[in-house]
Write a protein that holds these residues in place. Structure first.
Motif, PDB file in Angstrom:
ATOM      1  N   ASP A 377      36.499 -14.016 -67.377  1.00  0.00           N
ATOM      2  CA  ASP A 377      37.108 -12.906 -68.105  1.00  0.00           C
ATOM      3  C   ASP A 377      36.062 -12.162 -68.918  1.00  0.00           C
ATOM      4  O   ASP A 377      35.044 -12.736 -69.338  1.00  0.00           O
ATOM      5  N   ALA A 378      36.341 -10.887 -69.148  1.00  0.00           N
ATOM      6  CA  ALA A 378      35.373 -10.030 -69.835  1.00  0.00           C
ATOM      7  C   ALA A 378      35.031 -10.556 -71.224  1.00  0.00           C
ATOM      8  O   ALA A 378      33.910 -10.405 -71.699  1.00  0.00           O
ATOM      9  N   GLY A 379      35.974 -11.193 -71.887  1.00  0.00           N
ATOM     10  CA  GLY A 379      35.717 -11.675 -73.235  1.00  0.00           C
ATOM     11  C   GLY A 379      35.060 -13.036 -73.300  1.00  0.00           C
ATOM     12  O   GLY A 379      34.770 -13.533 -74.395  1.00  0.00           O
ATOM     13  N   TRP A 402      31.834 -12.885 -55.694  1.00  0.00           N
ATOM     14  CA  TRP A 402      32.900 -12.278 -56.483  1.00  0.00           C
ATOM     15  C   TRP A 402      33.372 -11.010 -55.791  1.00  0.00           C
ATOM     16  O   TRP A 402      32.691 -10.467 -54.918  1.00  0.00           O
ATOM     17  N   ASN A 403      34.563 -10.544 -56.168  1.00  0.00           N
ATOM     18  CA  ASN A 403      35.180  -9.413 -55.487  1.00  0.00           C
ATOM     19  C   ASN A 403      34.393  -8.134 -55.729  1.00  0.00           C
ATOM     20  O   ASN A 403      34.087  -7.778 -56.866  1.00  0.00           O
ATOM     21  N   LEU A 465      33.096  -5.872 -65.076  1.00  0.00           N
ATOM     22  CA  LEU A 465      33.711  -4.585 -65.355  1.00  0.00           C
ATOM     23  C   LEU A 465      35.207  -4.790 -65.541  1.00  0.00           C
ATOM     24  O   LEU A 465      35.814  -5.629 -64.885  1.00  0.00           O
ATOM     25  N   GLY A 466      35.813  -4.021 -66.405  1.00  0.00           N
ATOM     26  CA  GLY A 466      37.242  -4.164 -66.627  1.00  0.00           C
ATOM     27  C   GLY A 466      37.561  -5.473 -67.317  1.00  0.00           C
ATOM     28  O   GLY A 466      36.858  -5.930 -68.220  1.00  0.00           O
ATOM     29  N   SER A 467      38.630  -6.129 -66.851  1.00  0.00           N
ATOM     30  CA  SER A 467      39.107  -7.340 -67.526  1.00  0.00           C
ATOM     31  C   SER A 467      38.357  -8.596 -67.113  1.00  0.00           C
ATOM     32  O   SER A 467      38.480  -9.633 -67.755  1.00  0.00           O
ATOM     33  N   GLY A 468      37.594  -8.533 -66.035  1.00  0.00           N
ATOM     34  CA  GLY A 468      36.857  -9.707 -65.592  1.00  0.00           C
ATOM     35  C   GLY A 468      36.660  -9.698 -64.093  1.00  0.00           C
ATOM     36  O   GLY A 468      36.904  -8.694 -63.422  1.00  0.00           O
ATOM     37  N   ALA A 469      36.221 -10.830 -63.554  1.00  0.00           N
ATOM     38  CA  ALA A 469      35.947 -10.929 -62.117  1.00  0.00           C
ATOM     39  C   ALA A 469      36.370 -12.296 -61.600  1.00  0.00           C
ATOM     40  O   ALA A 469      36.042 -13.323 -62.198  1.00  0.00           O
TER      41      ALA A 469
END
Length: 738
Positions: A377-379, A402-403, A465-469
């Protein structure tokens, strides 16, 4: 300049360590470590004791070490090497030996490993640790039979769509998986391993480089191969037969290598020629039936059994599994390969490709020692995965992917069982949406040998990027002592059958059947494909208008059109995601049976459609320590026999002046009350008690069939009518005359 795969240039000179004449050709039949070094080079000085250790350890075992001193004088070399305790042969380069191997002075230390056939097998520039050097040597010592591998890839229009779970399009997921195994083969491939690329859509196409090679030696061409995989676009249709025939034609063009193909597709073949069952075998022929476009440029090969090409085919099916799943399984079974399918390619496809590749390279004994999925997650600062290695594992490749659609830039750190951080350095290779590192075992680091037996820690970090990967973590272990695989299903199973999942685990060729735990993850759709189709009480074209799904090329296959439109309907997105269920032997939720040679998990098949089983085992033995391995099997479960008691029938009698007939609406079900599904109209027939009668069957595509029986001569009595499904009566009735 001779490269990997080229004959090693011969040379002779005065061995100033042993005061004899050394001739390279005199050591044919041995594995030769040829090192170019100089007395003033600190990296060369570090490498000499490592070469000496190898020389001593392999004395009398067919390994020869020779150092060529490329600068200064023979006296400089003698003083330098004797001061370091070297006893292996060394000669002074007075006849341009180095320039014959590395024109333009390519830097030192520069080491070549030459095979028993006097062909260069490894070209290694720069200082390396002793464990890495030994690992490269063992790659040559344990050389398996070389392979030719064709990647046969579906690039039809439907591959542009994302799976029901969203994310990357299926095409991009396939490209990523194919690229990962190409990058893996750069480190694990042998000199004579070759790869070819075949795509199929409206026709088949094949990559050919500027040297007119269709099968390219992998170590020297991996960058070209991965570039071509990622550059290819899509067409409209699915010329699978043409693609497979193209692969056969190339593979059988004179190579002595073992032949393999990995075929990946998401749809039913709809361009001639097609892979078709003829009697008890399969041929690539013009079989008739529905087609979506013109004949491909590849001619049919009637009378040629696909097994005659001596090629093992691993088949992969993506998406809603319809009638073609059985065909893919039959192709794999006939040629000695594996069929694996998935309704969730984002989670499964890279694992399937790696498992197929490990089967192709079985002579080198690679296996999946670990596979897990997770999310950074991004955090979060990091995510952590754990894996275990056994004592006889001599080489691992750790892969993180990863995607692509989620972006980000991830990497990983490895900590051994004693907590030591490995210095991966140049072994870490970073790519757009995956990275990997190969580690030779055991590991020597800063003069200390690190233990590798036990639990490892993989720490994943990076920017998202965004909320995570979402990520996948793999560990591929090469191990010549421990072998593990699941036996593939050899037939089509039906609801009610018991599927025996056979686990084969051996250590030093002896079966191991006592394990700590077996974890099995089962994945299948929430609702059967037949039930999904039954909920659509409209035609495929009406459905297409609702979902705005393009149906070009599907005019002759309403079922294919309906499946395509169904997959595009957002309302059915959740129903098309497979449900994953975990069961464990240790936790008591999994049962198994054992004998002296294998472990068997008996699974009762309860639902039609595609089911996959990912099986992970762990055990511990005195010889190997902890053993962890993962494999996967897939089976397409047929609905089974039609049950007259469960089947719903309504009929209307049609009377004419001279003839009578009937209109019958039938919804066939099995004994469990499950729909047999659409696409089975050809399985019905009818008799009047004496002989076959004409019957017209229209598939309603929702599990029901409209049957018209006409031209029965009118009589004053009753005419018995019997409807058969696969030759067995499913309904009996009478048509009354006047």
């Amino acid at each position: 300049m001779p490269g990997v795969g080229s004959p090693a240039p011969n040379f002779s000179g005065h061995d100033f360590i042993n005061d004899t004449t050394f001739t390279l050709a005199g050591h044919a039949g041995e594995i030769i470590l040829l090192c170019f070094s100089a007395y003033w080079c600190p990296h060369c000085t570090n490498e000499v004791p490592r070469l000496q250790n190898i020389w001593q350890d392999f004395a009398g075992h067919g390994v020869q070490v020779i150092l060529v001193h490329v600068d200064g004088t023979e006296s400089d070399g003698l003083a330098w090497l004797t001061g370091l305790g070297a006893t292996f042969p060394a000669i002074q380069d007075t006849s341009s030996i180095f320039s014959a191997y590395s024109p333009g002075y390519g830097g030192i230390p520069h080491l070549y490993i030459i095979g028993r056939d006097m062909v260069i097998r490894k070209d290694l520039l720069g200082e390396m640790s002793e464990d890495t050097l030994r690992g490269h040597l063992m790659d040559v010592v344990y050389m398996r039979e070389p392979i030719d591998l064709e990647m046969v890839m579906d690039v039809s229009d439907s591959m542009n769509s994302s799976p029901p779970g969203g994310g990357d399009p299926k095409l991009e997921i396939m490209k990523t998986a194919a690229t990962i195994i190409t990058d893996f083969l750069k480190d694990h491939g042998q000199t004579d391993d070759r790869m070819g690329l075949v795509w199929f859509t409206d026709d088949a196409s094949e990559y050919q480089n500027t040297l007119h090679q269709k099968l390219l030696p992998i170590p020297g061409n991996w960058a070209d191969l991965r570039s071509q995989i990622n550059a290819h676009g899509t067409g409209m249709y699915t010329a699978m037969g043409a693609g497979l025939q193209t692969a056969f034609d190339t593979l059988t063009a004179g190579s002595a290598n073992k032949r393999f193909a990995i075929l990946c597709t998401d749809g039913m073949q709809n361009i001639e020629p097609k892979v078709t069952q003829v009697g008890s075998h399969f041929e690539i022929i013009d079989s008739g039936g529905w087609v979506a476009g013109a004949h491909s440029s590849v001619p049919a090969h009637p009378g040629v059994d696909i097994t005659s090409y001596d090629t093992c085919i691993h088949t992969i099916g993506i998406g809603i599994q319809a009638t073609y799943a059985g065909l893919l399984q039959d192709i794999a079974n006939a040629t000695g390969g594996f069929y694996r399918g998935t309704n969730d390619p984002e989670n499964d496809l890279d694992l399937i490709y790696l498992l197929d590749l490990c089967n192709c390279m079985a002579g080198g004994s690679p296996a999946v020692a670990h596979h897990s999925t997770g999310r950074l997650d991004a955090g979060e600062c990091e995510a952590v995965e754990y894996f275990y290695l056994n004592r006889s594992a001599r080489k691992i490749t750790v892969i993180l992917s990863w995607n692509k659609s989620e972006g980000g830039d991830l990497t990983f750190w490895l900590y051994g069982p004693d907590g030591s951080l490995l210095h991966l350095g140049q072994e870490m290779k970073l790519f757009e949406n995956h990275c990997l590192a190969t580690v030779y075992l055991p590991v020597d680091q800063n003069g200390v040998r690190l233990t590798h037996v036990g639990r490892w820690r993989m720490v994943i970090r990076g920017e998202t990027l965004g909320s995570g990967a979402d990520y996948h973590a793999f560990v591929i272990a090469e191990d010549r002592e421990v072998h593990f695989h699941l036996e593939p299903p050899k037939r089509i199973y039906e609801v009610g059958d018991i599927l025996p999942i056979r686990i084969k685990l051996t250590e030093s060729q002896k079966p191991v059947v006592r394990v700590k735990d077996i974890i099995m993850e089962t994945a299948q759709l929430r609702v059967t494909p037949a039930e999904l189709c039954s909920r659509y009480k409209v035609s495929a074209y009406e459905l297409a208008a609702q979902t705005k799904s393009a149906l070009s090329g599907y005019k002759n296959s309403p079922l294919a059109a309906k499946l395509k439109a169904l997959a595009a309907d957002p309302a059915y997105k959740e129903l098309l995601k497979p449900v994953r269920k975990r069961s464990s032997l240790l936790e008591g939720s999994l049962e198994c049976q054992t004998d002296e040679k294998e472990i068997v998990i008996p699974v009762t098949l309860k639902q039609p459609g595609l089911v996959s089983y990912k099986v992970s085992i762990n055990c511990e033995t005195p010889q190997s320590g902890p053993i962890y391995r993962t494999d996967m099997v897939t089976v397409y479960v047929g609905p089974g026999k039609a049950d007259p008691g469960q089947t719903k029938v309504s009929r209307t009698v049609i009377l004419g002046e001279k003839h009578t007939g009937a209109l019958i609406i039938m919804t066939p079900k099995n004994e469990y009350g499950q729909l047999l599904g659409p696409g089975l109209g050809h399985e019905f027939s009818a008799t009047d008690g004496r002989q076959s009668v004409d019957i017209t069957v229209t598939d309603q595509l929702d599990g029901t069939y409209r049957m018209e029986i006409v031209n029965l001569a009118r009589s004053k009595g009753e005419t018995p009518i019997s409807i058969q499904y696969r030759g067995k009566s499913i309904w009996k009735g009478e048509l009354k005359g006047e």
